[in-house]
Scaffold this active site. Structure first.
Site, PDB file in Angstrom:
ATOM      1  N   HIS A 146      37.104  -1.451  13.405  1.00 12.46           N
ATOM      2  CA  HIS A 146      38.520  -1.791  13.539  1.00 12.46           C
ATOM      3  C   HIS A 146      39.337  -1.353  12.328  1.00 12.46           C
ATOM      4  CE1 HIS A 146      37.426  -5.719  11.474  1.00 12.46           C
ATOM      5  NE2 HIS A 146      38.557  -5.432  10.847  1.00 12.46           N
ATOM      6  N   SER A 165      37.692  -6.642   5.476  1.00 11.76           N
ATOM      7  CA  SER A 165      36.852  -6.037   6.513  1.00 11.76           C
ATOM      8  C   SER A 165      36.181  -4.760   6.036  1.00 11.76           C
ATOM      9  CB  SER A 165      37.696  -5.692   7.741  1.00 11.76           C
ATOM     10  OG  SER A 165      37.762  -6.754   8.628  1.00 11.76           O
ATOM     11  N   ASP A 202      31.199  -3.200  15.778  1.00  9.39           N
ATOM     12  CA  ASP A 202      32.344  -3.096  14.867  1.00  9.39           C
ATOM     13  C   ASP A 202      31.934  -2.458  13.546  1.00  9.39           C
ATOM     14  OD1 ASP A 202      34.880  -3.220  13.851  1.00  9.39           O
ATOM     15  OD2 ASP A 202      35.175  -5.342  14.258  1.00  9.39           O
TER      16      ASP A 202
END
Length: 241
Positions: free
Chosen positions: A54, A158, A84
Site C-alpha cells: 500500500h 508502514s 501487503d
C-alpha cells in the site's frame, strides 16, 4: 486516514494504514511529480529493499532517502497485495541489509522495536524508534499472516522493520486499528492495537522473488543498540504521482 489493503473481512473493524499520511503539495528537490504519500522501507539484500504494497500502490515513481540524507530512485520489482508487501530495486549504496531472525518462534510478550518515519512533515524529519511487545500471534479477525503489537504505530511507519531485541527482523509494520471506528461501535477508544506482517511471510515473499536475506540469532541488546543497527538500513520513501 485510508483503510488498509486488502480490505478487512466483512463485519471487521477496518485497520488504518500506517503509511499513507497527507503530503505537501509540492515535491521536494530531486523528485518527479507531486508527493502523494510517504512511508518506510528497509534494505534486505544488496540492491533490494522491502516495504508494504500500500506504500507504493498507485505511484508513478518512488524516491528514497538514505540515512546519510541522499535522495535516490527506487523501482518496484514485485508485489503481493494479499500480504501487503512489495520488493524494490534500490541503488547498492542505499544501505547495508538487515538480518532476519533465524528462529521463527515468536512468543507473546516478547519485546520488539519499530523504526521508521511516522507523520512526515509533522514530527522529526529523522527516523523514530518505538518499543512495545508482541500482543498476539495473529492479526485482525485472526489473520495468521500478521502479529498484533503494542509498539505505537503512526501514518508513515508502514513498511518499516519490526525488530527483536537482538536487532533481527521479525516482521514488517503494516497498520493500526481504526480507533475512531472502534470507539463509534463500542464507546471506548482502543490503545496501542497495531499490526505487522510476520517475518516468515516476508521471507517467503522474498525467496519467491529470488532474494535470500541473511539469517541470524544474536545476543540481547538495548533498544538504543537495536536502533543503531537499524538506522543505516531504513529508508524514507516518497510515492510520487
Amino acid at each position: 486516514m485510508p483503510t488498509a489493503k486488502p480490505p478487512p473481512l466483512a463485519g471487521a473493524p477496518a485497520p488504518a494504514v500506517a503509511g499513507k499520511p497527507g503530503a505537501p503539495p509540492a515535491a521536494p528537490p530531486g523528485g518527479t511529480g507531486r508527493t502523494l504519500s510517504t512511508g518506510t522501507g528497509f534494505v534486505v539484500a544488496t540492491g533490494r529493499a522491502l516495504t508494504n504494497y500500500h506504500v507504493i500502490e498507485g505511484c508513478r515513481a518512488v524516491r528514497l532517502r538514505t540515512s546519510a540524507g541522499n535522495e535516490m530512485p527506487a523501482r518496484v520489482l514485485a508485489s503481493d497485495r494479499q500480504r501487503d508487501l512489495a520488493l524494490l530495486e534500490v541503488p547498492s549504496e542505499a544501505g547495508p541489509p538487515l538480518t532476519f531472525r533465524r528462529n521463527p518462534n515468536i512468543r507473546r510478550g516478547e519485546n520488539v522495536v519499530t523504526y521508521g518515519f511516522p507523520l512526515a512533515g509533522l514530527l522529526s524529519s529523522g527516523p523514530t524508534l518505538t518499543t512495545g511487545e508482541i500482543s498476539a500471534l495473529a492479526g485482525l479477525r485472526d489473520n495468521q499472516t500478521q502479529y498484533q503489537i503494542s509498539a505505537p504505530v503512526q501514518p508513515g511507519n508502514s513498511g518499516g522493520p519490526l525488530l527483536d531485541m537482538s536487532g533481527q527482523v521479525v516482521g514488517v509494520i503494516v497498520s493500526k486499528l481504526n480507533a475512531q471506528r472502534i470507539a463509534q461501535q463500542t464507546g471506548d477508544i482502543p490503545q496501542n492495537v497495531n499490526f505487522a506482517v510476520k517475518g516468515t511471510e516476508a521471507l517467503d515473499f522474498l525467496r519467491r522473488n529470488r532474494v535470500e536475506p541473511r539469517l541470524d540469532d544474536g545476543a540481547q541488546r538495548s533498544a538504543a543498540e537495536v536502533g543503531e543497527i537499524a538506522h543505516p538500513s531504513v529508508l524514507f520513501l516518497r510515492c510520487l504521482g
